[in-house]
Design an enzyme around this catalytic site. Sequence first.
Site, PDB file in Angstrom:
ATOM      1  N   CYS A 282       0.814  -1.225   0.000  1.00  0.00           N
ATOM      2  CA  CYS A 282       0.000   0.000   0.000  1.00  0.00           C
ATOM      3  C   CYS A 282       0.842   1.268   0.000  1.00  0.00           C
ATOM      4  O   CYS A 282       0.562   2.212  -0.736  1.00  0.00           O
ATOM      5  CB  CYS A 282      -0.984  -0.012   1.167  1.00  0.00           C
ATOM      6  SG  CYS A 282      -0.249   0.129   2.810  1.00  0.00           S
ATOM      7  N   HIS A 346      -2.868   1.369   6.815  1.00  0.00           N
ATOM      8  CA  HIS A 346      -3.103   1.371   5.366  1.00  0.00           C
ATOM      9  C   HIS A 346      -2.813   2.772   4.859  1.00  0.00           C
ATOM     10  O   HIS A 346      -3.087   3.766   5.535  1.00  0.00           O
ATOM     11  CB  HIS A 346      -4.531   0.948   5.041  1.00  0.00           C
ATOM     12  CG  HIS A 346      -4.810   0.895   3.573  1.00  0.00           C
ATOM     13  ND1 HIS A 346      -3.951   0.298   2.674  1.00  0.00           N
ATOM     14  CD2 HIS A 346      -5.838   1.383   2.827  1.00  0.00           C
ATOM     15  CE1 HIS A 346      -4.438   0.407   1.455  1.00  0.00           C
ATOM     16  NE2 HIS A 346      -5.588   1.060   1.525  1.00  0.00           N
ATOM     17  N   ASP A 369      -7.340   5.681  -3.657  1.00  0.00           N
ATOM     18  CA  ASP A 369      -6.571   4.549  -3.123  1.00  0.00           C
ATOM     19  C   ASP A 369      -6.195   3.625  -4.265  1.00  0.00           C
ATOM     20  O   ASP A 369      -7.067   3.028  -4.906  1.00  0.00           O
ATOM     21  CB  ASP A 369      -7.408   3.797  -2.080  1.00  0.00           C
ATOM     22  CG  ASP A 369      -6.592   2.770  -1.302  1.00  0.00           C
ATOM     23  OD1 ASP A 369      -5.440   2.510  -1.693  1.00  0.00           O
ATOM     24  OD2 ASP A 369      -7.115   2.230  -0.309  1.00  0.00           O
TER      25      ASP A 369
END
Length: 713
Positions: A282, A346, A369
């Site tokens: 991530c 995250h 994202d």
Amino acid sequence: MANILETVSIDLYPLDNAGPHRTDKFEMVHEETPTPVLRRGQNFNIQVRFKQRSFQKDKDVIRLIFNFGSRPMTTKGTKAFVRVDPKAPGASADRKQWYAGLKSVERDTATIEVLASVTCPVGNWKLQVETGTISSNEKRIFDYSSEIYILFNPWCCEDLVFMPEERNLDEYVLTDVGKIWVGPYGSSRGREWVFGQFDKSVLPAAMLMFQKGGYPEFNRGDPIRLTRFISKMVNSNDDDGILVGRWDGNYEDGTAPSTWSGSVPILEEFLQTGDSVCYGQCWVFSGVTTTICRALGIPSRVVSNLVSAHDANASLSVDKYLDANNEELDFDPNNPMGEDSIWNYHVWNDVYMARPDLPTGYGGWQAIDATPQETSDGVYQCGPSSLEAIKKGQVGFNYDVAFMIASVNADLMRWKEDPNSPMGYSRIYSNKYHIGRIILSKQPFFYDPNGDKDRQDITNEYKAKEGTQAERVSLMNAVRGLQTAQSFFDVPADAKNDVDFDLIDLDKIKIGEDFDIVVNIKNKSNEVRNIRAVMSASSVFYTGVKAQLIKKAEGSFSVPPNQSEIMRLTVAADDYLTKMVEYCIMKIFAVATVDETKQTWADEDDFQVVKPTINFNIPNKTFTVNKPTRVLLTFENPLKKRLNNCTFNISGPTLMKNITVSIAPVQPLGRVQAQADIVAKTEGEQKLIATFTSTELNDVTGSVKIEVIEDEE
């Protein structure tokens, strides 16, 4: 034809125009054959040289033809015919229109002031100069040899990416080194990252990304659609994008995510091979996304959510299930397509723009994202989600607002098998505070190479303070908009709770230390309570996926009326050292049932086993331009085992290209040491970043600020 002006050369003054357009840091404008990099909605100058004679205002006509993409069309905004106004140029009244005005004529040259439409597509354009006369339809066309990059302009108030706080653009567009906060809540740290958005490979890599993804050329001026597309193409799950994600610790056929220290090597490999690069996680996806957005002129920041929910079924809750014997289920009985999870942390991005597709007040920062978690409209993409919509629980607004609300503010619910419940499970526990413990970004205009003083808490931009009425109202507003969520939140808890349990959190321990799992128990009733309990410790990946069980113990005992007891399980270093996985994150878990009341309680906590940091030894922390300076990197091996396949990676934007230094195996508890000779190319304050990887130990990092001075000779 002899009377028509014949163009022999065009000069776009790449370096002169770059200054006022704030593109002078791009390497391509400084090359021997420079490439112009400009911003839309802002004037720039070009010079056209003619053969034999000069431009005559009452006779000659000049048109500039700008072409974008494979099939330029005026109706799509990918082709612009711009007639040069022979009058002295002035500021264009409408920046949504292309404009060109004659600035001056000297002998065989004409200097023209040009404005690219503030809504034009962003990317590489081609320029032609067409000459003719007022009295004739005959034309001559001259092609400019280089492509021209036209970017978003966040300094222009008519551009959708305009940021009113202009000073912030120094951070969110022009800063090429930053931090990405990684690690569990109690031990997170700012990991250094070289964005390197001005490297000569970045803009071409972005153009390749657009091409591979088949993104419509006429949409490339819309930052809303464009950033949604970027969130899709930075991962490789759809259309063979930039990065392949992997989280299982097996990276032998690629590069381990923890090895990367910046975006440029990733984008260089993508550009050179045309293939997806292995591997990312991530924070790597987010670093590359920041690089692309800032290169294109979209203000962007990295966002780290510590204790982040992955809501797999749009319930706005993270649901954990126990069977009748208090054993955790490794599947979700109510969602056969997947299960909810809690990531230790995250990382995603915020991008800044107006949102004309939403009601007034929902512009500003928008979350995107690029990590492939759940599909949206059939592909792995997420956002842009208005932070204001997330904060207010407006799940009906584009895009993916519900998923982002869950990420930062879902309730953690635990369920136990119950044949008498309509769902087959009764809710035994609900925690409103666990998810989204803190949301971090880098503080503008400040960089701390030795600590985390440069972190910025932006939690209140995503949600109201936990426990307040405003926070509950926002979440319930979102629940009302999702039928799945309503079915989970409407279930009442079914237990008589007269025993309090408290799992003591661990923030971090140094690698090689023992630790204890401790649960405090208080019996608030006037009767004896008999308790059956299980405690365990496991190694986990940062996504919350369990790797290996380290230690487990279970037993039964009694707690007298109105008395307290302590449950404790000691885990020795030798228990966990051989079972750690990357990033050295541990999960402790405890579950207990009171026999008399059937009250069941369960809780968990994640913490990190902390590794050393890399130390830099540089004489006086000073470099001289074009002179080699020796840098020494060291740290102590904390393990009682040898480190093999040891490698340092060193990087610094505008300072140097990536350097890889391989060293001999390091003995148990020995000193890790490497050196490199670095030649700085430009003066000023710079940042040097290093990572260390080996078979047995990785994710060791460090950074240092240095000053580069000109040679006094």
